[in-house]
Write a protein that holds these residues in place. Structure first.
Motif, PDB file in Angstrom:
ATOM      1  N   LEU A   1       0.967  -1.258  -0.221  1.00  0.00           N
ATOM      2  CA  LEU A   1      -0.052  -0.020  -0.030  1.00  0.00           C
ATOM      3  C   LEU A   1       0.913   1.349   0.034  1.00  0.00           C
ATOM      4  O   LEU A   1       0.371   2.267  -0.739  1.00  0.00           O
ATOM      5  CB  LEU A   1      -0.974   0.012   1.204  1.00  0.00           C
ATOM      6  N   ALA A   2       1.960   1.364   0.800  1.00  0.00           N
ATOM      7  CA  ALA A   2       3.001   2.296   0.707  1.00  0.00           C
ATOM      8  C   ALA A   2       3.641   2.639  -0.649  1.00  0.00           C
ATOM      9  O   ALA A   2       4.068   3.778  -0.626  1.00  0.00           O
ATOM     10  CB  ALA A   2       3.928   2.164   1.893  1.00  0.00           C
ATOM     11  N   SER A   3       3.674   1.672  -1.315  1.00  0.00           N
ATOM     12  CA  SER A   3       4.150   1.901  -2.810  1.00  0.00           C
ATOM     13  C   SER A   3       3.184   2.334  -3.723  1.00  0.00           C
ATOM     14  O   SER A   3       3.703   2.748  -4.875  1.00  0.00           O
ATOM     15  CB  SER A   3       4.911   0.329  -3.217  1.00  0.00           C
ATOM     16  N   ILE A   4       1.955   2.579  -3.436  1.00  0.00           N
ATOM     17  CA  ILE A   4       0.939   3.030  -4.348  1.00  0.00           C
ATOM     18  C   ILE A   4       0.786   4.505  -3.874  1.00  0.00           C
ATOM     19  O   ILE A   4       0.667   5.035  -2.740  1.00  0.00           O
ATOM     20  CB  ILE A   4      -0.321   2.271  -4.246  1.00  0.00           C
ATOM     21  N   SER A   5       0.463   5.339  -5.002  1.00  0.00           N
ATOM     22  CA  SER A   5       0.338   6.666  -4.812  1.00  0.00           C
ATOM     23  C   SER A   5      -0.879   6.999  -3.777  1.00  0.00           C
ATOM     24  O   SER A   5      -1.932   6.530  -4.154  1.00  0.00           O
ATOM     25  CB  SER A   5       0.213   7.495  -6.093  1.00  0.00           C
ATOM     26  N   LYS A   6      -0.919   7.859  -2.717  1.00  0.00           N
ATOM     27  CA  LYS A   6      -1.943   8.153  -1.949  1.00  0.00           C
ATOM     28  C   LYS A   6      -3.147   9.060  -2.732  1.00  0.00           C
ATOM     29  O   LYS A   6      -4.254   8.960  -2.460  1.00  0.00           O
ATOM     30  CB  LYS A   6      -1.646   8.895  -0.882  1.00  0.00           C
ATOM     31  N   GLU A   7      -2.643   9.746  -3.724  1.00  0.00           N
ATOM     32  CA  GLU A   7      -3.624  10.301  -4.734  1.00  0.00           C
ATOM     33  C   GLU A   7      -4.552   9.286  -5.229  1.00  0.00           C
ATOM     34  O   GLU A   7      -5.703   9.646  -5.551  1.00  0.00           O
ATOM     35  CB  GLU A   7      -2.863  11.188  -5.832  1.00  0.00           C
ATOM     36  N   ILE A   8      -3.882   8.358  -5.740  1.00  0.00           N
ATOM     37  CA  ILE A   8      -4.798   7.307  -6.451  1.00  0.00           C
ATOM     38  C   ILE A   8      -5.587   6.385  -5.460  1.00  0.00           C
ATOM     39  O   ILE A   8      -6.876   6.172  -5.906  1.00  0.00           O
ATOM     40  CB  ILE A   8      -3.882   6.332  -7.282  1.00  0.00           C
ATOM     41  N   THR A   9      -5.047   6.138  -4.339  1.00  0.00           N
ATOM     42  CA  THR A   9      -5.839   5.360  -3.473  1.00  0.00           C
ATOM     43  C   THR A   9      -7.103   5.813  -3.049  1.00  0.00           C
ATOM     44  O   THR A   9      -7.829   5.714  -2.712  1.00  0.00           O
ATOM     45  CB  THR A   9      -5.172   4.768  -2.144  1.00  0.00           C
ATOM     46  N   SER A  10      -6.814   7.509  -2.720  1.00  0.00           N
ATOM     47  CA  SER A  10      -7.803   8.364  -2.195  1.00  0.00           C
ATOM     48  C   SER A  10      -9.031   8.575  -3.196  1.00  0.00           C
ATOM     49  O   SER A  10     -10.235   8.643  -3.112  1.00  0.00           O
ATOM     50  CB  SER A  10      -7.248   9.808  -1.783  1.00  0.00           C
ATOM     51  N   GLN A  11      -8.620   8.431  -4.642  1.00  0.00           N
ATOM     52  CA  GLN A  11      -9.616   8.547  -5.714  1.00  0.00           C
ATOM     53  C   GLN A  11     -10.360   7.226  -5.534  1.00  0.00           C
ATOM     54  O   GLN A  11     -11.066   7.285  -6.288  1.00  0.00           O
ATOM     55  CB  GLN A  11      -8.821   8.980  -6.980  1.00  0.00           C
ATOM     56  N   LEU A  12      -9.940   6.267  -5.302  1.00  0.00           N
ATOM     57  CA  LEU A  12     -10.228   4.798  -5.221  1.00  0.00           C
ATOM     58  C   LEU A  12     -11.132   4.650  -4.109  1.00  0.00           C
ATOM     59  O   LEU A  12     -11.399   3.194  -3.859  1.00  0.00           O
ATOM     60  CB  LEU A  12      -9.479   3.875  -5.933  1.00  0.00           C
ATOM     61  N   GLU A  13     -11.346   5.333  -3.298  1.00  0.00           N
ATOM     62  CA  GLU A  13     -12.233   4.963  -1.965  1.00  0.00           C
ATOM     63  C   GLU A  13     -13.556   4.510  -2.344  1.00  0.00           C
ATOM     64  O   GLU A  13     -14.306   3.559  -1.665  1.00  0.00           O
ATOM     65  CB  GLU A  13     -12.371   6.355  -1.136  1.00  0.00           C
ATOM     66  N   VAL A  14     -14.123   4.676  -3.501  1.00  0.00           N
ATOM     67  CA  VAL A  14     -15.353   4.458  -4.091  1.00  0.00           C
ATOM     68  C   VAL A  14     -15.209   4.205  -5.399  1.00  0.00           C
ATOM     69  O   VAL A  14     -14.327   4.883  -5.948  1.00  0.00           O
ATOM     70  CB  VAL A  14     -16.639   4.984  -3.578  1.00  0.00           C
ATOM     71  N   PRO A  15     -15.938   3.610  -6.212  1.00  0.00           N
ATOM     72  CA  PRO A  15     -16.102   3.503  -7.809  1.00  0.00           C
ATOM     73  C   PRO A  15     -16.003   4.606  -8.513  1.00  0.00           C
ATOM     74  O   PRO A  15     -16.821   5.626  -7.845  1.00  0.00           O
ATOM     75  CB  PRO A  15     -16.839   2.458  -8.066  1.00  0.00           C
ATOM     76  N   PRO A  16     -15.203   5.246  -9.396  1.00  0.00           N
ATOM     77  CA  PRO A  16     -15.323   6.488  -9.963  1.00  0.00           C
ATOM     78  C   PRO A  16     -16.603   6.646 -10.746  1.00  0.00           C
ATOM     79  O   PRO A  16     -17.061   5.551 -11.122  1.00  0.00           O
ATOM     80  CB  PRO A  16     -14.198   6.341 -11.062  1.00  0.00           C
ATOM     81  N   ASP A  17     -16.955   7.881 -10.599  1.00  0.00           N
ATOM     82  CA  ASP A  17     -18.353   8.387 -11.355  1.00  0.00           C
ATOM     83  C   ASP A  17     -18.111   9.149 -12.199  1.00  0.00           C
ATOM     84  O   ASP A  17     -19.233   9.496 -12.879  1.00  0.00           O
ATOM     85  CB  ASP A  17     -19.330   8.865 -10.093  1.00  0.00           C
ATOM     86  N   ASP A  18     -16.922   9.431 -12.681  1.00  0.00           N
ATOM     87  CA  ASP A  18     -16.621  10.469 -13.846  1.00  0.00           C
ATOM     88  C   ASP A  18     -15.861   9.468 -14.923  1.00  0.00           C
ATOM     89  O   ASP A  18     -14.801   8.717 -14.532  1.00  0.00           O
ATOM     90  CB  ASP A  18     -15.872  11.528 -13.439  1.00  0.00           C
ATOM     91  N   ILE A  19     -16.480   9.569 -16.344  1.00  0.00           N
ATOM     92  CA  ILE A  19     -15.523   9.000 -17.293  1.00  0.00           C
ATOM     93  C   ILE A  19     -14.185   9.022 -17.376  1.00  0.00           C
ATOM     94  O   ILE A  19     -13.315   8.287 -17.396  1.00  0.00           O
ATOM     95  CB  ILE A  19     -16.566   8.827 -18.463  1.00  0.00           C
ATOM     96  N   LEU A  20     -14.028  10.400 -17.332  1.00  0.00           N
ATOM     97  CA  LEU A  20     -12.505  10.914 -17.623  1.00  0.00           C
ATOM     98  C   LEU A  20     -11.538  10.496 -16.339  1.00  0.00           C
ATOM     99  O   LEU A  20     -10.456  10.203 -16.731  1.00  0.00           O
ATOM    100  CB  LEU A  20     -12.631  12.316 -18.024  1.00  0.00           C
ATOM    101  N   ASN A  21     -11.955  10.644 -15.288  1.00  0.00           N
ATOM    102  CA  ASN A  21     -11.287  10.263 -14.162  1.00  0.00           C
ATOM    103  C   ASN A  21     -11.104   8.633 -14.121  1.00  0.00           C
ATOM    104  O   ASN A  21      -9.872   8.330 -13.836  1.00  0.00           O
ATOM    105  CB  ASN A  21     -12.169  10.770 -12.892  1.00  0.00           C
ATOM    106  N   ALA A  22     -12.055   7.888 -14.534  1.00  0.00           N
ATOM    107  CA  ALA A  22     -11.984   6.463 -14.592  1.00  0.00           C
ATOM    108  C   ALA A  22     -10.826   6.180 -15.521  1.00  0.00           C
ATOM    109  O   ALA A  22     -10.049   5.249 -15.281  1.00  0.00           O
ATOM    110  CB  ALA A  22     -13.186   5.779 -14.722  1.00  0.00           C
TER     111      ALA A  22
END
Length: 282
Positions: free
Chosen positions: A199-220
């Motif tokens: 988990l520490a090797s993964i960007s916190k920005e990405i994990t925070s955006q994936l707290e729930v499934p993306p609802d925006d196509i461009l973000n997904a």
């Protein structure tokens, strides 16, 4: 038995009971198989504890540890590690001489399921012969071992630890674990540590955006593009992490089906970008 050699082993009451009785009754088996269905639950630490009890404290000369290695050919360094026949020959040579300080020697074979076929057959012959040593085979995949090897070992079962026991082990190592990590660690302190590192090797920005499934196509699509460039192991790990987190929040069987499909596709080498697009697009 003057002192309990297993005081630092958390949980594993059955394993400790069986081994304690063997020590107290002076009935150490010629060969043991320390077996579990998950890695990182204390098999190696317990093996070293009983080996030290048999051979004597601070006596490393009468204990031999064998672990899988990569082929010596440098062009194959990235290949799958294995226990090779040369290492079993090393065991035979080790047991051919008398113990230095102990009554008998101890051989610990880590990840014994990674014996290559030739090495496994040579080890089998060694187990069949009279010797002045005790074998401890360690495996989290005992089903991969030759049945004839297993039949010559006393099986010592190691179980998954409770959440409380995992937390206790990690606390002793000054490691904090979150509920999310604990939930996907299968009762294994070793696995929990591996999960924390992953988990520490993964960007916190990405994990925070994936707290729930993306609802925006461009973000997904952006997330899919980033994740699909990662190594295979990290992508598979993220699937497990997200599946647990999203299930806890959404209880969606449809999502579970998508995760099952995504994992199957990654394991069968479907293009990662296609896999993550299918999973993340709303």
């Amino acid at each position: 038995m003057k002192n309990n050699p297993f005081t630092e082993i958390t949980g594993q009451h059955t394993a400790k009971l069986l081994l304690t009785e063997a020590i107290e009754q002076n009935k150490i088996a010629p060969a043991y198989l320390f077996s579990s269905q998950v890695e990182g639950v204390g098999k190696g630490k317990t093996a070293l504890a009983i080996a030290t009890e048999i051979a004597g404290e601070n006596n490393h000369l009468d204990i031999l540890q064998i672990k899988p290695t990569h082929p010596e050919n440098t062009s194959q360094q990235k290949g799958i590690p294995a226990i090779r026949v040369e290492q079993v020959r090393e065991v035979i040579e080790f047991l051919s001489t008398s113990a230095v300080k102990a009554k008998q020697k101890v051989v610990i074979i880590h990840e014994a399921d990674m014996l290559n076929p030739t090495a496994a057959n040579k080890l089998l012959k060694t187990l069949e012969e009279p010797k002045t040593g005790t074998f401890i085979l360690i495996s989290s995949y005992p089903q991969k071992l030759l049945p004839t090897i297993k039949s010559r070992c006393q099986i010592i079962p190691f179980e998954r630890l409770t959440d409380e026991e995992v937390i206790s082990v990690l606390k002793n190592q000054q490691i904090e674990v979150t509920e999310k990590i604990l939930a996907i660690s299968s009762g294994s302190p070793g696995q929990a540590i591996a999960n924390i590192i992953m988990l520490a090797s993964i960007s916190k920005e990405i994990t925070s955006q994936l707290e729930v499934p993306p609802d925006d196509i461009l973000n997904a699509l952006s997330l899919s593009n980033s994740i699909s460039s990662w190594n295979h192991e990290t992508q598979l790990w993220l699937l497990t992490y997200l599946q647990h987190n999203w299930w806890q929040k959404l209880k969606s069987t449809q999502l579970l089906a998508k995760f099952t499909q995504a994992r199957k596709q990654l394991l069968h080498h479907v293009t990662p970008r296609s896999v993550w697009d299918n999973l993340l697009l709303p």
